[in-house]
Design a protein around this motif. Structure first.
Motif, mmCIF file in Angstrom:
data_model
loop_
_atom_site.group_PDB
_atom_site.id
_atom_site.type_symbol
_atom_site.label_atom_id
_atom_site.label_comp_id
_atom_site.label_asym_id
_atom_site.label_seq_id
_atom_site.Cartn_x
_atom_site.Cartn_y
_atom_site.Cartn_z
ATOM 1 N N LYS A 54 0.830 -1.207 0.000
ATOM 2 C CA LYS A 54 0.000 0.000 0.000
ATOM 3 C C LYS A 54 0.864 1.256 0.000
ATOM 4 C CE LYS A 54 -3.591 0.140 2.696
ATOM 5 N NZ LYS A 54 -4.487 -0.024 3.879
ATOM 6 N N SER A 55 1.933 1.259 0.783
ATOM 7 C CA SER A 55 2.834 2.415 0.841
ATOM 8 C C SER A 55 3.516 2.674 -0.490
ATOM 9 C CB SER A 55 3.898 2.210 1.921
ATOM 10 O OG SER A 55 3.311 2.179 3.191
ATOM 11 N N ALA A 56 3.763 1.593 -1.230
ATOM 12 C CA ALA A 56 4.412 1.713 -2.535
ATOM 13 C C ALA A 56 3.414 2.020 -3.649
ATOM 14 C CB ALA A 56 5.157 0.418 -2.856
ATOM 15 N N GLY A 57 2.120 2.112 -3.291
ATOM 16 C CA GLY A 57 1.102 2.416 -4.291
ATOM 17 C C GLY A 57 0.680 1.215 -5.113
ATOM 18 N N LEU A 58 0.961 0.014 -4.605
ATOM 19 C CA LEU A 58 0.594 -1.213 -5.310
ATOM 20 C C LEU A 58 -0.672 -1.791 -4.690
ATOM 21 C CD1 LEU A 58 4.160 -2.775 -5.477
ATOM 22 C CD2 LEU A 58 2.954 -1.559 -7.297
ATOM 23 N N SER A 59 -1.583 -2.265 -5.520
ATOM 24 C CA SER A 59 -2.861 -2.753 -5.000
ATOM 25 C C SER A 59 -2.959 -4.279 -4.999
ATOM 26 C CB SER A 59 -4.017 -2.141 -5.802
ATOM 27 O OG SER A 59 -3.869 -2.435 -7.169
ATOM 28 N N PHE A 60 -1.851 -4.944 -4.725
ATOM 29 C CA PHE A 60 -1.844 -6.396 -4.605
ATOM 30 C C PHE A 60 -2.250 -6.812 -3.191
ATOM 31 C CE2 PHE A 60 1.477 -5.707 -7.828
ATOM 32 C CZ PHE A 60 1.047 -6.582 -8.823
ATOM 33 N N THR A 61 -2.837 -7.997 -3.069
ATOM 34 C CA THR A 61 -3.050 -8.598 -1.759
ATOM 35 C C THR A 61 -2.009 -9.704 -1.629
ATOM 36 O OG1 THR A 61 -5.407 -8.132 -1.841
ATOM 37 C CG2 THR A 61 -4.679 -9.804 -0.260
ATOM 38 N N PRO A 62 -1.110 -9.612 -0.657
ATOM 39 C CA PRO A 62 -0.043 -10.604 -0.515
ATOM 40 C C PRO A 62 -0.434 -11.740 0.443
ATOM 41 C CG PRO A 62 0.432 -8.733 0.879
ATOM 42 C CD PRO A 62 -0.862 -8.438 0.180
ATOM 43 N N TYR A 63 -0.304 -12.961 -0.039
ATOM 44 C CA TYR A 63 -0.548 -14.141 0.778
ATOM 45 C C TYR A 63 0.774 -14.854 1.010
ATOM 46 C CZ TYR A 63 -5.532 -13.670 -0.090
ATOM 47 O OH TYR A 63 -6.814 -13.202 -0.148
ATOM 48 N N LEU A 64 1.027 -15.214 2.242
ATOM 49 C CA LEU A 64 2.208 -16.000 2.584
ATOM 50 C C LEU A 64 1.758 -17.444 2.738
ATOM 51 C CD1 LEU A 64 5.217 -16.049 3.275
ATOM 52 C CD2 LEU A 64 4.580 -15.646 5.659
ATOM 53 N N PHE A 65 2.387 -18.343 1.979
ATOM 54 C CA PHE A 65 2.047 -19.764 2.039
ATOM 55 C C PHE A 65 2.861 -20.457 3.118
ATOM 56 C CE2 PHE A 65 0.748 -19.989 -2.721
ATOM 57 C CZ PHE A 65 -0.492 -19.458 -2.424
ATOM 58 N N ASN A 66 2.381 -21.624 3.538
ATOM 59 C CA ASN A 66 3.049 -22.367 4.605
ATOM 60 C C ASN A 66 4.447 -22.849 4.215
ATOM 61 O OD1 ASN A 66 2.206 -24.373 2.870
ATOM 62 N ND2 ASN A 66 1.132 -25.574 4.404
ATOM 63 N N ASP A 67 4.781 -22.827 2.948
ATOM 64 C CA ASP A 67 6.114 -23.248 2.498
ATOM 65 C C ASP A 67 7.050 -22.072 2.224
ATOM 66 O OD1 ASP A 67 5.047 -22.266 0.135
ATOM 67 O OD2 ASP A 67 5.138 -24.176 -0.935
ATOM 68 N N GLY A 68 6.612 -20.848 2.587
ATOM 69 C CA GLY A 68 7.466 -19.674 2.440
ATOM 70 C C GLY A 68 7.289 -18.900 1.152
ATOM 71 N N ARG A 69 6.514 -19.422 0.221
ATOM 72 C CA ARG A 69 6.274 -18.687 -1.023
ATOM 73 C C ARG A 69 5.280 -17.558 -0.776
ATOM 74 N NH1 ARG A 69 4.332 -22.956 -5.109
ATOM 75 N NH2 ARG A 69 3.250 -23.638 -3.233
ATOM 76 N N VAL A 70 5.295 -16.573 -1.671
ATOM 77 C CA VAL A 70 4.416 -15.409 -1.551
ATOM 78 C C VAL A 70 3.597 -15.285 -2.828
ATOM 79 C CG1 VAL A 70 4.313 -12.905 -1.273
ATOM 80 C CG2 VAL A 70 6.082 -14.214 -0.086
ATOM 81 N N LEU A 71 2.291 -15.132 -2.653
ATOM 82 C CA LEU A 71 1.382 -14.936 -3.779
ATOM 83 C C LEU A 71 0.866 -13.509 -3.733
ATOM 84 C CD1 LEU A 71 -0.145 -16.403 -6.136
ATOM 85 C CD2 LEU A 71 -2.034 -16.668 -4.499
ATOM 86 N N LEU A 72 1.103 -12.741 -4.786
ATOM 87 C CA LEU A 72 0.561 -11.383 -4.898
ATOM 88 C C LEU A 72 -0.637 -11.441 -5.827
ATOM 89 C CD1 LEU A 72 3.668 -9.057 -5.313
ATOM 90 C CD2 LEU A 72 2.466 -9.709 -3.224
ATOM 91 N N VAL A 73 -1.800 -11.131 -5.282
ATOM 92 C CA VAL A 73 -3.052 -11.243 -6.032
ATOM 93 C C VAL A 73 -3.527 -9.856 -6.450
ATOM 94 C CG1 VAL A 73 -5.434 -12.067 -5.959
ATOM 95 C CG2 VAL A 73 -3.645 -13.319 -4.725
#
Length: 77
Positions: free
Chosen positions: A35-54
């Protein structure tokens, strides 16, 4: 499609099943950074350490191998 930096583009129909399968949780700290960077992604952290930006409305997403890969890709380090 995976690139050499460990980022995979995800189509809309795979977003929700992936979040459920890998027990994705919204990462509040990363969400504030986005949000601070002006990006409108929703970030999900997975149980294996990967990150999903939706993207808004779950139209597409990007899967990162780790937070470090995400930070390097977005030049947040």
């Amino acid at each position: 499609m995976k690139n050499s930096k460990g980022v995979i583009s995800i189509t809309a129909n795979h977003i929700e099943p992936g979040i459920k399968k890998y027990k994705g949780e919204i990462d509040a700290a990363l969400h504030n950074i986005m949000k601070s960077a002006g990006l409108s992604f929703t970030p999900y952290l997975f149980n294996d350490g990967r990150v999903l930006l939706v993207l808004p409305n779950n139209t597409a997403a990007f899967l990162y191998a780790s937070k470090e890969v995400l930070y390097e890709t977005l030049s947040l380090t």
